[in-house]
Design a protein around this motif. Structure first.
Motif, PDB file in Angstrom:
ATOM      1  N   GLN A 187      80.176 102.158  -3.840  1.00 27.61           N
ATOM      2  CA  GLN A 187      78.802 102.400  -4.273  1.00 27.61           C
ATOM      3  C   GLN A 187      78.472 101.644  -5.560  1.00 27.61           C
ATOM      4  N   THR A 188      79.394 101.655  -6.500  1.00 27.17           N
ATOM      5  CA  THR A 188      79.174 100.893  -7.737  1.00 27.17           C
ATOM      6  C   THR A 188      79.069  99.407  -7.437  1.00 27.17           C
ATOM      7  N   LEU A 189      79.923  98.915  -6.532  1.00 25.63           N
ATOM      8  CA  LEU A 189      79.889  97.511  -6.147  1.00 25.63           C
ATOM      9  C   LEU A 189      78.530  97.121  -5.578  1.00 25.63           C
ATOM     10  N   ILE A 190      77.980  97.960  -4.704  1.00 23.18           N
ATOM     11  CA  ILE A 190      76.687  97.657  -4.094  1.00 23.18           C
ATOM     12  C   ILE A 190      75.612  97.486  -5.161  1.00 23.18           C
ATOM     13  N   CYS A 191      75.600  98.372  -6.127  1.00 25.00           N
ATOM     14  CA  CYS A 191      74.588  98.282  -7.188  1.00 25.00           C
ATOM     15  C   CYS A 191      74.749  96.999  -8.005  1.00 25.00           C
ATOM     16  N   ALA A 204      64.691  98.712  12.699  1.00 26.12           N
ATOM     17  CA  ALA A 204      63.807  99.531  13.532  1.00 26.12           C
ATOM     18  C   ALA A 204      63.044 100.536  12.670  1.00 26.12           C
ATOM     19  N   PRO A 205      61.828 100.867  13.045  1.00 23.93           N
ATOM     20  CA  PRO A 205      61.028 101.781  12.215  1.00 23.93           C
ATOM     21  C   PRO A 205      61.606 103.178  12.087  1.00 23.93           C
ATOM     22  N   THR A 206      62.469 103.580  13.034  1.00 24.28           N
ATOM     23  CA  THR A 206      63.056 104.919  12.973  1.00 24.28           C
ATOM     24  C   THR A 206      64.421 104.942  12.288  1.00 24.28           C
ATOM     25  N   ALA A 207      64.912 103.788  11.843  1.00 26.65           N
ATOM     26  CA  ALA A 207      66.206 103.741  11.148  1.00 26.65           C
ATOM     27  C   ALA A 207      66.062 104.274   9.729  1.00 26.65           C
ATOM     28  N   TYR A 208      67.107 104.943   9.246  1.00 23.97           N
ATOM     29  CA  TYR A 208      67.116 105.472   7.875  1.00 23.97           C
ATOM     30  C   TYR A 208      68.107 104.667   7.044  1.00 23.97           C
ATOM     31  N   LEU A 209      67.639 104.111   5.938  1.00 30.89           N
ATOM     32  CA  LEU A 209      68.485 103.336   5.036  1.00 30.89           C
ATOM     33  C   LEU A 209      68.606 104.095   3.716  1.00 30.89           C
ATOM     34  N   GLY A 210      69.747 104.730   3.510  1.00 27.28           N
ATOM     35  CA  GLY A 210      69.980 105.484   2.282  1.00 27.28           C
ATOM     36  C   GLY A 210      70.581 104.610   1.204  1.00 27.28           C
ATOM     37  N   ALA A 211      70.274 104.932  -0.034  1.00 27.02           N
ATOM     38  CA  ALA A 211      70.783 104.162  -1.174  1.00 27.02           C
ATOM     39  C   ALA A 211      72.171 104.649  -1.590  1.00 27.02           C
ATOM     40  N   PRO A 212      72.960 103.683  -2.122  1.00 33.48           N
ATOM     41  CA  PRO A 212      72.725 102.253  -2.158  1.00 33.48           C
ATOM     42  C   PRO A 212      73.239 101.594  -0.889  1.00 33.48           C
ATOM     43  N   CYS A 213      72.573 100.525  -0.478  1.00 35.80           N
ATOM     44  CA  CYS A 213      73.085  99.764   0.662  1.00 35.80           C
ATOM     45  C   CYS A 213      72.557  98.337   0.610  1.00 35.80           C
ATOM     46  N   ILE A 214      73.275  97.462   1.292  1.00 36.86           N
ATOM     47  CA  ILE A 214      72.881  96.066   1.438  1.00 36.86           C
ATOM     48  C   ILE A 214      72.979  95.715   2.919  1.00 36.86           C
TER      49      ILE A 214
END
Length: 218
Positions: free
Chosen positions: A32-36, A63-73
């Motif tokens: 998670q730290t790396l992603i930030c 897709a419009p129904t996909a959920y992208l939670g933080a942090p992510c790349i």
């Protein structure tokens, strides 16, 4: 079991980070730290920060129904399909597929990885062009909640960690509806038969057959 044996680091933006470690599970606590850190350096001409600490390449399809939670790349030319659930702590490389109802949590997916149908991948690293068949999952916590031990015929590593999923080398194929138990390591170019319950270390260039028989590829 070592990072240098499992992965070609030229196929991930985490190359510099992974090269600091010997074993892949040692990297999990820092994802998670790396992603930030990586996200803050991404080229805004190529990546959009869709919400705080969620960076998506402009050539990715979400897709419009996909959920992208933080942090992510999410990398270039990657497809995140309907109802995918990225809980956070996910680095998804270029040219990947994150399919319908797939859940990702605290993971690194190298370029070209496919998790296309009903997969759970948690606290895991999936190497270049590895593929998880429909319904195959990583189990990342032991039933008795004790720390995970990574075992092979010749080595035993007491990790001291309660959450470790699977470490899949480059070009690994996991058969449909298989379960990869906590601390499973599958070497490069190996295949796992469908409906397998896998634990321990599977050598490179092997086939894991029904009942746990392991044979060398011809």
């Amino acid at each position: 079991m070592k990072i240098k044996e499992l992965y070609d680091l030229n196929h991930t933006i985490t190359k510099e980070y992974l090269s600091k470690f010997e074993y892949p599970w040692e990297t999990l606590d820092g994802i998670q730290t790396l992603i930030c850190e990586l996200g803050a350096k991404l080229d805004p001409e190529e990546y959009t920060e869709r919400s705080p600490q969620v960076w998506v390449h402009k050539r990715a399809k979400i897709a419009p129904t996909a959920y992208l939670g933080a942090p992510c790349i999410i990398g270039a030319d990657t497809e995140v399909r309907h109802c995918a659930f990225i809980r956070g702590g996910a680095i998804v490389g270029n040219g990947c597929v994150v399919g319908n109802s797939v859940e990702l949590k605290n993971v690194i997916l190298f370029d070209g990885v496919q998790t296309p149908h009903y997969n759970y991948v948690g606290d895991s690293i999936l190497g270049y062009k590895s593929h998880m068949g429909a319904g195959s999952v990583t189990s990342n916590v032991k039933s008795d909640k004790t720390p995970v031990t990574v075992k092979s015929n010749s080595e035993r590593h007491e990790t001291g960690m309660k959450k470790i999923g699977a470490m899949l080398g480059d070009f690994v194929e996991i058969g449909c509806n298989s379960v990869l138990n906590p601390g499973t390591v599958v070497g490069r170019n190996s295949n796992v038969y469908p409906l397998s319950c896998v634990r321990g270390v599977i050598p490179a260039n092997s086939i894991y057959k029904t009942g746990g028989t392991i044979v060398t590829k011809r």
